[in-house]
Design a protein around this motif. Sequence first.
Motif, PDB file in Angstrom:
ATOM      1  N   GLN A 140     -60.102 -17.667  20.951  1.00 50.41           N
ATOM      2  CA  GLN A 140     -60.896 -18.233  19.863  1.00 50.41           C
ATOM      3  C   GLN A 140     -60.413 -17.711  18.506  1.00 50.41           C
ATOM      4  O   GLN A 140     -60.310 -18.472  17.536  1.00 50.41           O
ATOM      5  CB  GLN A 140     -62.391 -17.911  20.063  1.00 50.41           C
ATOM      6  CG  GLN A 140     -63.033 -18.666  21.197  1.00 50.41           C
ATOM      7  CD  GLN A 140     -62.721 -18.114  22.590  1.00 50.41           C
ATOM      8  OE1 GLN A 140     -61.995 -17.134  22.763  1.00 50.41           O
ATOM      9  NE2 GLN A 140     -63.267 -18.767  23.601  1.00 50.41           N
ATOM     10  N   GLU A 141     -60.099 -16.420  18.451  1.00 52.42           N
ATOM     11  CA  GLU A 141     -59.597 -15.862  17.197  1.00 52.42           C
ATOM     12  C   GLU A 141     -58.224 -16.455  16.861  1.00 52.42           C
ATOM     13  O   GLU A 141     -57.908 -16.687  15.701  1.00 52.42           O
ATOM     14  CB  GLU A 141     -59.524 -14.337  17.279  1.00 52.42           C
ATOM     15  CG  GLU A 141     -59.207 -13.703  15.944  1.00 52.42           C
ATOM     16  CD  GLU A 141     -59.312 -12.188  15.941  1.00 52.42           C
ATOM     17  OE1 GLU A 141     -59.748 -11.652  14.901  1.00 52.42           O
ATOM     18  OE2 GLU A 141     -58.944 -11.546  16.949  1.00 52.42           O
TER      19      GLU A 141
ATOM     20  N   ARG B  53     -60.189 -27.942  15.175  1.00 52.84           N
ATOM     21  CA  ARG B  53     -60.689 -26.579  15.422  1.00 52.84           C
ATOM     22  C   ARG B  53     -61.974 -26.621  16.239  1.00 52.84           C
ATOM     23  O   ARG B  53     -62.109 -25.905  17.238  1.00 52.84           O
ATOM     24  CB  ARG B  53     -60.916 -25.852  14.100  1.00 52.84           C
ATOM     25  CG  ARG B  53     -61.491 -24.444  14.295  1.00 52.84           C
ATOM     26  CD  ARG B  53     -61.649 -23.702  13.009  1.00 52.84           C
ATOM     27  NE  ARG B  53     -62.514 -24.426  12.090  1.00 52.84           N
ATOM     28  CZ  ARG B  53     -62.883 -23.988  10.906  1.00 52.84           C
ATOM     29  NH1 ARG B  53     -62.439 -22.826  10.466  1.00 52.84           N
ATOM     30  NH2 ARG B  53     -63.665 -24.690  10.130  1.00 52.84           N
ATOM     31  N   LYS B  54     -62.888 -27.490  15.850  1.00 54.70           N
ATOM     32  CA  LYS B  54     -64.177 -27.580  16.544  1.00 54.70           C
ATOM     33  C   LYS B  54     -63.978 -27.992  18.002  1.00 54.70           C
ATOM     34  O   LYS B  54     -64.566 -27.394  18.916  1.00 54.70           O
ATOM     35  CB  LYS B  54     -65.066 -28.606  15.817  1.00 54.70           C
ATOM     36  CG  LYS B  54     -66.439 -28.761  16.399  1.00 54.70           C
ATOM     37  CD  LYS B  54     -67.251 -29.756  15.590  1.00 54.70           C
ATOM     38  CE  LYS B  54     -68.629 -29.946  16.198  1.00 54.70           C
ATOM     39  NZ  LYS B  54     -69.425 -30.924  15.447  1.00 54.70           N
TER      40      LYS B  54
ATOM     41  N   SER C  39     -54.713 -28.895  10.443  1.00 56.13           N
ATOM     42  CA  SER C  39     -55.640 -28.661   9.331  1.00 56.13           C
ATOM     43  C   SER C  39     -56.916 -29.499   9.401  1.00 56.13           C
ATOM     44  O   SER C  39     -57.704 -29.487   8.464  1.00 56.13           O
ATOM     45  CB  SER C  39     -54.930 -28.917   8.004  1.00 56.13           C
ATOM     46  OG  SER C  39     -54.476 -30.254   7.962  1.00 56.13           O
TER      47      SER C  39
ATOM     48  N   LEU D 263     -62.185 -25.164  20.108  1.00 51.92           N
ATOM     49  CA  LEU D 263     -63.135 -24.091  20.421  1.00 51.92           C
ATOM     50  C   LEU D 263     -64.129 -24.538  21.483  1.00 51.92           C
ATOM     51  O   LEU D 263     -64.499 -23.762  22.372  1.00 51.92           O
ATOM     52  CB  LEU D 263     -63.857 -23.629  19.154  1.00 51.92           C
ATOM     53  CG  LEU D 263     -62.992 -22.876  18.135  1.00 51.92           C
ATOM     54  CD1 LEU D 263     -63.734 -22.674  16.824  1.00 51.92           C
ATOM     55  CD2 LEU D 263     -62.531 -21.540  18.714  1.00 51.92           C
TER      56      LEU D 263
ATOM     57  N   VAL E 105     -57.282 -19.510  17.644  1.00 50.31           N
ATOM     58  CA  VAL E 105     -57.546 -20.867  17.135  1.00 50.31           C
ATOM     59  C   VAL E 105     -57.913 -20.800  15.655  1.00 50.31           C
ATOM     60  O   VAL E 105     -57.425 -21.597  14.851  1.00 50.31           O
ATOM     61  CB  VAL E 105     -58.651 -21.574  17.957  1.00 50.31           C
ATOM     62  CG1 VAL E 105     -59.109 -22.856  17.271  1.00 50.31           C
ATOM     63  CG2 VAL E 105     -58.164 -21.869  19.362  1.00 50.31           C
ATOM     64  N   GLN E 106     -58.753 -19.834  15.289  1.00 50.45           N
ATOM     65  CA  GLN E 106     -59.135 -19.682  13.879  1.00 50.45           C
ATOM     66  C   GLN E 106     -57.902 -19.394  13.023  1.00 50.45           C
ATOM     67  O   GLN E 106     -57.777 -19.899  11.907  1.00 50.45           O
ATOM     68  CB  GLN E 106     -60.164 -18.548  13.710  1.00 50.45           C
ATOM     69  CG  GLN E 106     -61.470 -18.785  14.415  1.00 50.45           C
ATOM     70  CD  GLN E 106     -62.296 -19.935  13.835  1.00 50.45           C
ATOM     71  OE1 GLN E 106     -61.948 -20.554  12.834  1.00 50.45           O
ATOM     72  NE2 GLN E 106     -63.400 -20.244  14.489  1.00 50.45           N
ATOM     73  N   TYR E 107     -56.972 -18.604  13.558  1.00 48.63           N
ATOM     74  CA  TYR E 107     -55.747 -18.291  12.829  1.00 48.63           C
ATOM     75  C   TYR E 107     -54.823 -19.512  12.731  1.00 48.63           C
ATOM     76  O   TYR E 107     -54.182 -19.742  11.707  1.00 48.63           O
ATOM     77  CB  TYR E 107     -55.022 -17.120  13.517  1.00 48.63           C
ATOM     78  CG  TYR E 107     -53.802 -16.659  12.775  1.00 48.63           C
ATOM     79  CD1 TYR E 107     -53.921 -15.956  11.575  1.00 48.63           C
ATOM     80  CD2 TYR E 107     -52.528 -16.917  13.257  1.00 48.63           C
ATOM     81  CE1 TYR E 107     -52.801 -15.532  10.872  1.00 48.63           C
ATOM     82  CE2 TYR E 107     -51.398 -16.488  12.569  1.00 48.63           C
ATOM     83  CZ  TYR E 107     -51.550 -15.802  11.379  1.00 48.63           C
ATOM     84  OH  TYR E 107     -50.434 -15.393  10.693  1.00 48.63           O
TER      85      TYR E 107
ATOM     86  N   TYR F 100     -55.757 -22.615  12.683  1.00 47.52           N
ATOM     87  CA  TYR F 100     -56.361 -23.645  11.845  1.00 47.52           C
ATOM     88  C   TYR F 100     -55.723 -23.600  10.454  1.00 47.52           C
ATOM     89  O   TYR F 100     -55.585 -22.560   9.851  1.00 47.52           O
ATOM     90  CB  TYR F 100     -57.868 -23.429  11.764  1.00 47.52           C
ATOM     91  CG  TYR F 100     -58.591 -24.383  10.856  1.00 47.52           C
ATOM     92  CD1 TYR F 100     -58.529 -25.753  11.072  1.00 47.52           C
ATOM     93  CD2 TYR F 100     -59.324 -23.922   9.772  1.00 47.52           C
ATOM     94  CE1 TYR F 100     -59.190 -26.633  10.234  1.00 47.52           C
ATOM     95  CE2 TYR F 100     -59.987 -24.785   8.938  1.00 47.52           C
ATOM     96  CZ  TYR F 100     -59.914 -26.147   9.172  1.00 47.52           C
ATOM     97  OH  TYR F 100     -60.565 -27.025   8.334  1.00 47.52           O
ATOM     98  N   LYS F 101     -55.301 -24.723   9.987  1.00 47.43           N
ATOM     99  CA  LYS F 101     -54.602 -24.969   8.722  1.00 47.43           C
ATOM    100  C   LYS F 101     -53.122 -24.593   8.784  1.00 47.43           C
ATOM    101  O   LYS F 101     -52.379 -24.950   7.898  1.00 47.43           O
ATOM    102  CB  LYS F 101     -55.297 -24.291   7.545  1.00 47.43           C
ATOM    103  CG  LYS F 101     -56.658 -24.892   7.263  1.00 47.43           C
ATOM    104  CD  LYS F 101     -57.202 -24.469   5.949  1.00 47.43           C
ATOM    105  CE  LYS F 101     -58.538 -25.157   5.724  1.00 47.43           C
ATOM    106  NZ  LYS F 101     -59.199 -24.716   4.520  1.00 47.43           N
TER     107      LYS F 101
ATOM    108  N   PRO G 117     -60.623 -30.092  10.548  1.00 47.83           N
ATOM    109  CA  PRO G 117     -61.749 -29.307  11.066  1.00 47.83           C
ATOM    110  C   PRO G 117     -62.186 -29.770  12.462  1.00 47.83           C
ATOM    111  O   PRO G 117     -62.634 -28.958  13.275  1.00 47.83           O
ATOM    112  CB  PRO G 117     -62.864 -29.535  10.046  1.00 47.83           C
ATOM    113  CG  PRO G 117     -62.186 -30.029   8.811  1.00 47.83           C
ATOM    114  CD  PRO G 117     -60.921 -30.695   9.247  1.00 47.83           C
TER     115      PRO G 117
END
Length: 195
Positions: free
Chosen positions: A165-166, A182-183, A177, A186, A168-170, A172-173, A179
């Motif tokens: 999950q972390e 990402r959603k 890019s 996750l 994926v956050q990294y 993202y973009k 949203p």
Amino acid sequence: MFKNKLAIPTLVLLFLTAAAVGKSAFGTEVALPVSTVKASDTSVVVVKDSLYFDSLSLSLKVIPRVQDMYTVGKKAIGKWAKLFIAVKIVESGNDGDNSIYARRDFNLTGMRQPRARKTMSLGRTKSNYARFASWYDCMVDFGMYLDGMERAFKRKHHRAPKNNQEMVQYLYKKYNSHPVWRKRTLFVLKKFDLK
């Protein structure tokens, strides 16, 4: 005794050849009994257009079920197997419902053609997406990409990502890019139930 200059080198060569043949012919290699082979000892074997791993026999030219891909991925790309499957589902669909890029170019992850890193890609499409020889090459390539992203994460944060999950956050973009990407990624990771 030996007047011919070639006699000694010929005898030495003959002796070495006989020794090599004798070694392989008389079973001096070490073979493990089947009962002592562990699952971790097996490897992914690719022969022509087929892949063999554990009890699986898969065509490289047909996108397999995600469970089979995950089984292979755990060995082929290790800790990134779960994230690969989540991105694959979000980018190109689930079992039997794959995107045009997945079906035509074996691009299961929506990977753009890399510019600078090592890649398994055969080249780019007209829309600058990567093309792969097989779904397995795409998997290995995505693992290589994630290894590079993990190194960048470590340089920035001075530690490894705590979990997928972390990561994926990294990503993202950097990777995607949108949203919604990402959603959804996750969400798939949260609901992940493959074994």
